[in-house]
Design a protein around this motif. Structure first.
Motif, mmCIF file in Angstrom:
data_model
loop_
_atom_site.group_PDB
_atom_site.id
_atom_site.type_symbol
_atom_site.label_atom_id
_atom_site.label_comp_id
_atom_site.label_asym_id
_atom_site.label_seq_id
_atom_site.Cartn_x
_atom_site.Cartn_y
_atom_site.Cartn_z
ATOM 1 N N MET A 35 0.840 -1.163 0.000
ATOM 2 C CA MET A 35 0.000 0.000 0.000
ATOM 3 C C MET A 35 0.889 1.231 0.000
ATOM 4 N N LEU A 36 0.430 2.245 -0.675
ATOM 5 C CA LEU A 36 1.189 3.479 -0.841
ATOM 6 C C LEU A 36 0.785 4.490 0.223
ATOM 7 N N VAL A 37 1.781 5.110 0.855
ATOM 8 C CA VAL A 37 1.542 6.213 1.786
ATOM 9 C C VAL A 37 2.132 7.455 1.134
ATOM 10 N N LEU A 38 1.313 8.480 0.956
ATOM 11 C CA LEU A 38 1.738 9.697 0.270
ATOM 12 C C LEU A 38 1.453 10.907 1.137
ATOM 13 N N TYR A 39 2.456 11.757 1.291
ATOM 14 C CA TYR A 39 2.297 13.027 1.998
ATOM 15 C C TYR A 39 2.493 14.158 1.008
ATOM 16 N N VAL A 40 1.642 15.165 1.094
ATOM 17 C CA VAL A 40 1.796 16.384 0.313
ATOM 18 C C VAL A 40 1.839 17.525 1.322
ATOM 19 N N VAL A 41 2.922 18.290 1.307
ATOM 20 C CA VAL A 41 3.116 19.384 2.253
ATOM 21 C C VAL A 41 2.853 20.696 1.524
ATOM 22 N N ILE A 85 8.516 -2.341 5.124
ATOM 23 C CA ILE A 85 8.718 -1.244 4.184
ATOM 24 C C ILE A 85 9.218 -1.862 2.885
ATOM 25 N N VAL A 86 8.424 -1.730 1.823
ATOM 26 C CA VAL A 86 8.753 -2.312 0.525
ATOM 27 C C VAL A 86 9.702 -1.391 -0.237
ATOM 28 N N SER A 87 9.416 -0.090 -0.209
ATOM 29 C CA SER A 87 10.293 0.879 -0.870
ATOM 30 C C SER A 87 10.155 2.233 -0.198
ATOM 31 N N GLY A 88 11.240 3.005 -0.249
ATOM 32 C CA GLY A 88 11.242 4.343 0.321
ATOM 33 C C GLY A 88 11.577 4.348 1.802
ATOM 34 N N ASN A 89 11.442 5.521 2.405
ATOM 35 C CA ASN A 89 11.733 5.730 3.822
ATOM 36 C C ASN A 89 10.554 6.406 4.496
ATOM 37 N N THR A 90 10.414 6.177 5.794
ATOM 38 C CA THR A 90 9.319 6.793 6.542
ATOM 39 C C THR A 90 9.660 8.206 6.996
ATOM 40 N N ILE A 111 5.107 23.555 -2.428
ATOM 41 C CA ILE A 111 4.544 22.227 -2.190
ATOM 42 C C ILE A 111 5.670 21.198 -2.294
ATOM 43 N N LEU A 112 5.694 20.267 -1.344
ATOM 44 C CA LEU A 112 6.618 19.135 -1.377
ATOM 45 C C LEU A 112 5.808 17.856 -1.256
ATOM 46 N N SER A 113 6.358 16.758 -1.747
ATOM 47 C CA SER A 113 5.680 15.478 -1.551
ATOM 48 C C SER A 113 6.704 14.412 -1.189
ATOM 49 N N HIS A 114 6.207 13.393 -0.520
ATOM 50 C CA HIS A 114 7.043 12.265 -0.118
ATOM 51 C C HIS A 114 6.156 11.028 -0.056
ATOM 52 N N SER A 115 6.693 9.892 -0.485
ATOM 53 C CA SER A 115 5.908 8.663 -0.425
ATOM 54 C C SER A 115 6.800 7.479 -0.091
ATOM 55 N N PHE A 116 6.165 6.442 0.409
ATOM 56 C CA PHE A 116 6.826 5.160 0.627
ATOM 57 C C PHE A 116 5.767 4.076 0.523
ATOM 58 N N GLU A 117 6.224 2.837 0.343
ATOM 59 C CA GLU A 117 5.294 1.733 0.162
ATOM 60 C C GLU A 117 5.465 0.716 1.280
ATOM 61 N N LEU A 118 4.334 0.271 1.823
ATOM 62 C CA LEU A 118 4.315 -0.710 2.901
ATOM 63 C C LEU A 118 3.601 -1.974 2.449
ATOM 64 N N GLN A 173 7.097 -2.653 12.874
ATOM 65 C CA GLN A 173 7.737 -3.669 12.042
ATOM 66 C C GLN A 173 7.090 -5.037 12.182
ATOM 67 N N ASP A 174 6.368 -5.278 13.267
ATOM 68 C CA ASP A 174 5.695 -6.567 13.410
ATOM 69 C C ASP A 174 4.380 -6.612 12.627
ATOM 70 N N ILE A 175 3.916 -5.452 12.119
ATOM 71 C CA ILE A 175 2.672 -5.391 11.347
ATOM 72 C C ILE A 175 2.933 -5.064 9.878
#
Length: 116
Positions: free
Chosen positions: A1-7, A32-37, A49-56, A27-29
């Motif tokens: 699942m993708l987590v996306l932040y837009v600032v 992290i597939v790609s990116g950083n938290t 505007i800035l954006s950042h994403s990672f995949e879990l 980490q027990d749930i």
């Protein structure tokens, strides 16, 4: 699942030393597939505007109640480090069985917007 932040930075001055930290994904749930938290930027211009994403990937079935991400930044008119929080997310039903036609709801559901 993708987590996306837009600032969205709505101040009239530039922000410096901008950092986004979202370390509330146990980490027990989740894996992290790609990116950083977390992510840092040197500056964010006024109105910028800035954006950042990672995949879990979920590892354990059940409801997960997340916490907001934290963003810190400095502005020239204040000596103290400023802090803001992302919009809270609704509980996530990790590894829930879903019909194929609803597969893409996860991506739109996980869009998290942060205003500072």
């Amino acid at each position: 699942m993708l987590v996306l932040y837009v600032v969205f930075f709505e101040f009239s001055r530039t922000a410096y030393d901008v950092s986004l930290v979202d370390d509330h994904w146990p980490q027990d749930i989740f894996d992290i597939v790609s990116g950083n938290t977390s992510q840092s930027w040197e500056r964010l211009d006024a109105g910028g505007i800035l954006s950042h994403s990672f995949e879990l990937e979920g590892k354990v079935k059940g409801l997960f109640y997340g916490s907001p991400a934290v963003i810190t930044f400095r502005i020239p008119t204040k000596s103290a480090l400023q802090e803001a929080y992302s919009t809270p997310i609704l509980p996530l039903d990790v590894l829930a069985e879903r019909p194929p036609e609803k597969k893409f709801e996860w991506v739109s559901f996980l869009l998290i917007f942060l205003e500072i």
